[in-house]
Write a protein that holds these residues in place. Structure first.
Motif, PDB file in Angstrom:
ATOM      1  N   THR A  51       0.859  -1.188   0.000  1.00 33.00           N
ATOM      2  CA  THR A  51       0.000   0.000   0.000  1.00 33.00           C
ATOM      3  C   THR A  51       0.890   1.231   0.000  1.00 33.00           C
ATOM      4  O   THR A  51       2.113   1.129   0.019  1.00 33.00           O
ATOM      5  CB  THR A  51      -0.928   0.023   1.230  1.00 33.00           C
ATOM      6  OG1 THR A  51      -0.127  -0.002   2.424  1.00 33.00           O
ATOM      7  CG2 THR A  51      -1.877  -1.159   1.243  1.00 33.00           C
ATOM      8  N   ARG A  52       0.270   2.383  -0.034  1.00 33.76           N
ATOM      9  CA  ARG A  52       1.005   3.648  -0.015  1.00 33.76           C
ATOM     10  C   ARG A  52       0.546   4.450   1.191  1.00 33.76           C
ATOM     11  O   ARG A  52      -0.591   4.340   1.606  1.00 33.76           O
ATOM     12  CB  ARG A  52       0.753   4.408  -1.302  1.00 33.76           C
ATOM     13  CG  ARG A  52       1.201   3.640  -2.548  1.00 33.76           C
ATOM     14  CD  ARG A  52       0.863   4.395  -3.813  1.00 33.76           C
ATOM     15  NE  ARG A  52       1.496   5.704  -3.824  1.00 33.76           N
ATOM     16  CZ  ARG A  52       2.678   5.962  -4.395  1.00 33.76           C
ATOM     17  NH1 ARG A  52       3.324   5.005  -5.006  1.00 33.76           N
ATOM     18  NH2 ARG A  52       3.180   7.173  -4.366  1.00 33.76           N
ATOM     19  N   TRP A  53       1.426   5.266   1.703  1.00 38.47           N
ATOM     20  CA  TRP A  53       1.070   6.069   2.858  1.00 38.47           C
ATOM     21  C   TRP A  53       0.687   7.495   2.482  1.00 38.47           C
ATOM     22  O   TRP A  53       0.151   8.234   3.296  1.00 38.47           O
ATOM     23  CB  TRP A  53       2.200   6.071   3.878  1.00 38.47           C
ATOM     24  CG  TRP A  53       3.463   6.704   3.363  1.00 38.47           C
ATOM     25  CD1 TRP A  53       4.489   6.072   2.751  1.00 38.47           C
ATOM     26  CD2 TRP A  53       3.815   8.086   3.388  1.00 38.47           C
ATOM     27  NE1 TRP A  53       5.467   6.956   2.384  1.00 38.47           N
ATOM     28  CE2 TRP A  53       5.069   8.225   2.772  1.00 38.47           C
ATOM     29  CE3 TRP A  53       3.201   9.230   3.868  1.00 38.47           C
ATOM     30  CZ2 TRP A  53       5.706   9.442   2.627  1.00 38.47           C
ATOM     31  CZ3 TRP A  53       3.849  10.449   3.728  1.00 38.47           C
ATOM     32  CH2 TRP A  53       5.086  10.534   3.118  1.00 38.47           C
ATOM     33  N   GLU A  54       0.947   7.913   1.252  1.00 39.75           N
ATOM     34  CA  GLU A  54       0.641   9.283   0.872  1.00 39.75           C
ATOM     35  C   GLU A  54      -0.868   9.527   0.928  1.00 39.75           C
ATOM     36  O   GLU A  54      -1.671   8.655   0.636  1.00 39.75           O
ATOM     37  CB  GLU A  54       1.136   9.598  -0.557  1.00 39.75           C
ATOM     38  CG  GLU A  54       2.646   9.630  -0.697  1.00 39.75           C
ATOM     39  CD  GLU A  54       3.228   8.265  -1.041  1.00 39.75           C
ATOM     40  OE1 GLU A  54       2.488   7.283  -1.095  1.00 39.75           O
ATOM     41  OE2 GLU A  54       4.457   8.204  -1.234  1.00 39.75           O
ATOM     42  N   ASN A  55      -1.233  10.733   1.289  1.00 36.82           N
ATOM     43  CA  ASN A  55      -2.625  11.187   1.331  1.00 36.82           C
ATOM     44  C   ASN A  55      -3.501  10.386   2.288  1.00 36.82           C
ATOM     45  O   ASN A  55      -4.703  10.283   2.084  1.00 36.82           O
ATOM     46  CB  ASN A  55      -3.247  11.176  -0.075  1.00 36.82           C
ATOM     47  CG  ASN A  55      -2.489  12.084  -1.014  1.00 36.82           C
ATOM     48  OD1 ASN A  55      -2.082  13.185  -0.636  1.00 36.82           O
ATOM     49  ND2 ASN A  55      -2.262  11.620  -2.220  1.00 36.82           N
ATOM     50  N   THR A  56      -2.904   9.816   3.302  1.00 37.50           N
ATOM     51  CA  THR A  56      -3.703   9.156   4.330  1.00 37.50           C
ATOM     52  C   THR A  56      -3.683  10.019   5.582  1.00 37.50           C
ATOM     53  O   THR A  56      -2.689  10.707   5.850  1.00 37.50           O
ATOM     54  CB  THR A  56      -3.156   7.756   4.669  1.00 37.50           C
ATOM     55  OG1 THR A  56      -1.801   7.880   5.103  1.00 37.50           O
ATOM     56  CG2 THR A  56      -3.224   6.824   3.478  1.00 37.50           C
ATOM     57  N   PRO A  57      -4.762  10.019   6.338  1.00 41.27           N
ATOM     58  CA  PRO A  57      -4.766  10.840   7.553  1.00 41.27           C
ATOM     59  C   PRO A  57      -3.771  10.292   8.573  1.00 41.27           C
ATOM     60  O   PRO A  57      -3.534   9.082   8.632  1.00 41.27           O
ATOM     61  CB  PRO A  57      -6.201  10.720   8.066  1.00 41.27           C
ATOM     62  CG  PRO A  57      -6.731   9.484   7.442  1.00 41.27           C
ATOM     63  CD  PRO A  57      -5.999   9.298   6.140  1.00 41.27           C
ATOM     64  N   VAL A  58      -3.200  11.171   9.357  1.00 41.82           N
ATOM     65  CA  VAL A  58      -2.292  10.758  10.416  1.00 41.82           C
ATOM     66  C   VAL A  58      -3.078   9.921  11.426  1.00 41.82           C
ATOM     67  O   VAL A  58      -2.595   8.946  11.960  1.00 41.82           O
ATOM     68  CB  VAL A  58      -1.653  11.985  11.097  1.00 41.82           C
ATOM     69  CG1 VAL A  58      -0.793  11.561  12.273  1.00 41.82           C
ATOM     70  CG2 VAL A  58      -0.818  12.768  10.094  1.00 41.82           C
ATOM     71  N   THR A  59      -4.306  10.301  11.665  1.00 39.68           N
ATOM     72  CA  THR A  59      -5.199   9.572  12.562  1.00 39.68           C
ATOM     73  C   THR A  59      -6.620  10.028  12.275  1.00 39.68           C
ATOM     74  O   THR A  59      -6.856  10.884  11.424  1.00 39.68           O
ATOM     75  CB  THR A  59      -4.817   9.821  14.039  1.00 39.68           C
ATOM     76  OG1 THR A  59      -5.592   8.953  14.868  1.00 39.68           O
ATOM     77  CG2 THR A  59      -5.061  11.254  14.448  1.00 39.68           C
TER      78      THR A  59
END
Length: 144
Positions: A120-128
């Motif tokens: 998966t990718r971590w870009e554009n995901t909320p921190v929490t």
């Protein structure tokens, strides 16, 4: 594998009020750590009153089966979750904390972040994410 844990009182950024008028300023939680050689994985589970989940109960369950948690031959997180799910069938919050610790440990053992192991990718995901407690409309909008 070596197990350790501690009870935490995690403070909220804002007081949290729900519809019955109860307000909380912190969240009791159990933080667990699994160590294997030089690697340590960490997980957490909150105490949730309306599910009758307390940190004390999770600790009692954990201590009653500590030897079984520590003796597991950890090679992959999926097998560990299955083992935990059967070891603690009535404590899904504790299973979740240990499962998180297992995944964290696995990523560290592999030398990769979990998002890479999961493709998966971590870009554009909320921190929490978090729930905004009941307050005045202006205060709830400000919190967003």
């Amino acid at each position: 594998m070596k197990l350790s844990y501690r009870q935490q009182n995690l403070p909220f950024q804002y007081p949290f009020t729900i519809s019955n008028g109860r307000t909380k300023t912190h969240q009791p939680a159990l933080v667990v750590a699994l160590a294997l050689g030089p690697f340590v994985g960490v997980g957490e589970a909150p105490a949730i009153v309306y599910y009758d989940v307390t940190v004390e109960k999770m600790i009692a369950d954990l201590e009653s089966k500590r030897a079984l948690v520590e003796k597991f031959a950890f090679t992959e997180p999926e097998r560990y979750w299955h083992y935990l799910h059967h070891l603690f069938p009535d404590d899904p919050f504790l299973v979740c904390a240990l499962d998180m610790a297992g995944w964290d440990l696995y990523g560290k053992m592999k030398g990769k972040p979990l998002y890479e192991l999961w493709n998966t990718r971590w870009e554009n995901t909320p921190v929490t994410d978090y729930t905004i407690g009941i307050d005045t409309i202006d205060q709830m909008v400000a919190k967003m």
